[in-house]
Design an enzyme around this catalytic site. Structure first.
Site, mmCIF file in Angstrom:
data_model
loop_
_atom_site.group_PDB
_atom_site.id
_atom_site.type_symbol
_atom_site.label_atom_id
_atom_site.label_comp_id
_atom_site.label_asym_id
_atom_site.label_seq_id
_atom_site.Cartn_x
_atom_site.Cartn_y
_atom_site.Cartn_z
ATOM 1 N N TYR A 46 13.418 60.933 58.250
ATOM 2 C CA TYR A 46 14.572 60.220 58.803
ATOM 3 C C TYR A 46 15.848 60.434 57.977
ATOM 4 C CZ TYR A 46 11.024 57.782 61.566
ATOM 5 O OH TYR A 46 10.004 57.485 62.438
ATOM 6 N N ASP A 47 15.817 61.322 56.986
ATOM 7 C CA ASP A 47 16.972 61.496 56.097
ATOM 8 C C ASP A 47 18.300 61.746 56.836
ATOM 9 O OD1 ASP A 47 15.655 60.957 53.759
ATOM 10 O OD2 ASP A 47 15.353 63.040 53.186
ATOM 11 N N HIS A 57 13.665 55.357 47.376
ATOM 12 C CA HIS A 57 12.425 54.592 47.296
ATOM 13 C C HIS A 57 11.346 55.370 46.529
ATOM 14 C CE1 HIS A 57 12.531 57.356 50.558
ATOM 15 N NE2 HIS A 57 11.345 57.062 51.050
ATOM 16 N N ARG A 58 11.215 56.675 46.815
ATOM 17 C CA ARG A 58 10.185 57.494 46.170
ATOM 18 C C ARG A 58 10.521 57.717 44.693
ATOM 19 N NH1 ARG A 58 10.100 60.658 49.715
ATOM 20 N NH2 ARG A 58 8.389 59.588 50.735
ATOM 21 N N ARG A 64 -0.173 65.600 52.681
ATOM 22 C CA ARG A 64 0.028 66.876 53.385
ATOM 23 C C ARG A 64 1.479 67.017 53.832
ATOM 24 N NH1 ARG A 64 -5.524 66.173 54.671
ATOM 25 N NH2 ARG A 64 -6.611 67.958 53.797
ATOM 26 N N ASN A 65 2.316 66.076 53.427
ATOM 27 C CA ASN A 65 3.732 66.102 53.799
ATOM 28 C C ASN A 65 4.494 66.942 52.762
ATOM 29 O OD1 ASN A 65 6.515 65.377 53.805
ATOM 30 N ND2 ASN A 65 6.027 63.559 55.016
ATOM 31 N N ASP A 117 2.522 56.227 50.236
ATOM 32 C CA ASP A 117 2.687 55.793 51.621
ATOM 33 C C ASP A 117 4.086 55.224 51.738
ATOM 34 O OD1 ASP A 117 1.119 55.781 54.129
ATOM 35 O OD2 ASP A 117 1.854 53.720 54.188
ATOM 36 N N SER A 118 4.785 55.685 52.747
ATOM 37 C CA SER A 118 6.204 55.338 52.820
ATOM 38 C C SER A 118 6.650 55.263 54.266
ATOM 39 C CB SER A 118 7.029 56.381 52.049
ATOM 40 O OG SER A 118 6.617 57.685 52.381
HETATM 41 P P1 ITT Z 1 0.736 61.896 54.098
HETATM 42 O O1 ITT Z 1 0.071 60.682 54.689
HETATM 43 O O2 ITT Z 1 -0.120 63.138 54.131
HETATM 44 O O3 ITT Z 1 1.311 61.632 52.730
HETATM 45 P P2 ITT Z 1 2.756 61.384 56.133
HETATM 46 O O4 ITT Z 1 4.026 62.081 56.526
HETATM 47 O O5 ITT Z 1 1.782 61.030 57.249
HETATM 48 O O6 ITT Z 1 2.031 62.279 55.011
HETATM 49 P P3 ITT Z 1 3.221 58.574 55.673
HETATM 50 O O7 ITT Z 1 2.106 58.107 56.522
HETATM 51 O O8 ITT Z 1 3.471 57.880 54.353
HETATM 52 O O9 ITT Z 1 3.111 60.112 55.292
HETATM 53 O O10 ITT Z 1 4.549 58.511 56.555
HETATM 54 C C1 ITT Z 1 5.780 58.590 55.932
HETATM 55 C C2 ITT Z 1 6.856 58.888 56.972
HETATM 56 O O11 ITT Z 1 8.001 58.070 56.663
HETATM 57 C C3 ITT Z 1 7.324 60.321 56.861
HETATM 58 O O12 ITT Z 1 6.606 61.167 57.725
HETATM 59 C C4 ITT Z 1 8.800 60.193 57.231
HETATM 60 O O13 ITT Z 1 8.915 60.180 58.624
HETATM 61 C C5 ITT Z 1 9.175 58.821 56.694
HETATM 62 N N1 ITT Z 1 9.707 58.938 55.325
HETATM 63 C C6 ITT Z 1 9.101 58.571 54.159
HETATM 64 N N2 ITT Z 1 9.870 58.879 53.101
HETATM 65 C C7 ITT Z 1 10.978 59.458 53.597
HETATM 66 C C8 ITT Z 1 12.138 60.015 53.005
HETATM 67 O O14 ITT Z 1 12.291 60.082 51.695
HETATM 68 N N3 ITT Z 1 13.070 60.511 53.816
HETATM 69 C C9 ITT Z 1 12.922 60.484 55.139
HETATM 70 N N4 ITT Z 1 11.859 60.008 55.784
HETATM 71 C C10 ITT Z 1 10.885 59.488 55.017
#
Ligand code: ITT
Length: 202
Positions: free
Chosen positions: A159-160, A185-186, A13-14, A74-75
């Site tokens: 956090y970009d 990373h993605r 949902r992100n 998940d990131s």
């Molecule tokens: P979904 O679970 O629905 O995918 P989410 O935002 O809750 O959405 P995560 O639990 O994986 O997803 O949390 C990932 C968080 O890590 C995300 O909200 C950012 O704060 C950070 N993050 C991950 N990838 C990033 C990126 O490319 N740039 C900046 N921040 C990132």
């Protein structure tokens, strides 16, 4: 099934993730759907202790609810001076419902007294694709950098603005989508996932 027949649901949902994933997967010939099209998929509790576990939980839940191949990401950001925090809790670092800005502001506060040479951090992404017949593939990507003292840049998400890439001399929020994809990373996890795709669903 040929590559172009495959439909995948993005198990996120992100919208920041959707923006980075959808056009790459579409360019690979996949028909990409968002979660909005599947209201039957409710909130998914991310109860895992690792990126791998949480990505698997999300991919399996969305695959089961839709009957389609689901791709989950998940990131998070692992900061050396915080022993790897916020890590899997990156999305809710400043509390439930925290905005991206709430989260990076909290991070800058936590690191206020930490000198530049100790501000190392890495973004981590684990991606899992789950198919209705139970098959799964997964991939992991990491991006090394440093946490800035001030936000810079308007692009990206999360956090970009406070993540500095030492090779480019810019924050992730100062990169074009293509530049970020090439280093992030993605981007790395997605490229690895797509290498495994032809034997999986293509
Ligand atoms: P979904 O679970 O629905 O995918 P989410 O935002 O809750 O959405 P995560 O639990 O994986 O997803 O949390 C990932 C968080 O890590 C995300 O909200 C950012 O704060 C950070 N993050 C991950 N990838 C990033 C990126 O490319 N740039 C900046 N921040 C990132």
């Amino acid at each position: 099934m040929s590559r172009s027949d495959a439909t995948v649901v993005l198990a996120t949902r992100n919208q920041g993730k959707v923006a980075e994933l959808a056009h790459v997967l579409e360019g690979f010939g996949l028909d990409v759907r968002g979660l909005d099209a599947y209201p039957q998929v409710g909130e998914i509790a991310e109860t895992g202790a690792t990126f791998e576990e949480n990505a698997r939980i999300k991919a399996r839940a969305v695959c089961a609810a839709t009957g389609l191949v689901a791709v989950a990401d998940d990131s998070g950001l692992a900061v050396d001076a915080l022993d790897g925090a916020p890590g899997v809790y990156s999305a809710r670092y400043a509390g439930p419902g925290a905005s991206d800005e709430d989260n990076w502001r909290k991070l800058l506060r936590e690191l206020e007294s930490v000198p530049p040479e100790q501000r190392g951090a890495r973004f981590v992404c684990v991606m899992v694709a789950a198919a209705p017949d139970g098959r799964e593939i997964s991939a992991r990507g990491e991006w090394e950098g440093r946490v800035t003292r001030e936000p810079r840049g308007e692009g990206g998400f999360g956090y970009d603005p406070v993540f500095h890439d030492p090779d480019l001399g810019r924050t992730a929020a100062q990169l074009s989508r293509e530049e970020k994809h090439a280093r992030s990373h993605r981007g790395k996890a997605l490229q690895e996932l797509l290498r495994a795709w032809p034997g999986f669903a293509g």
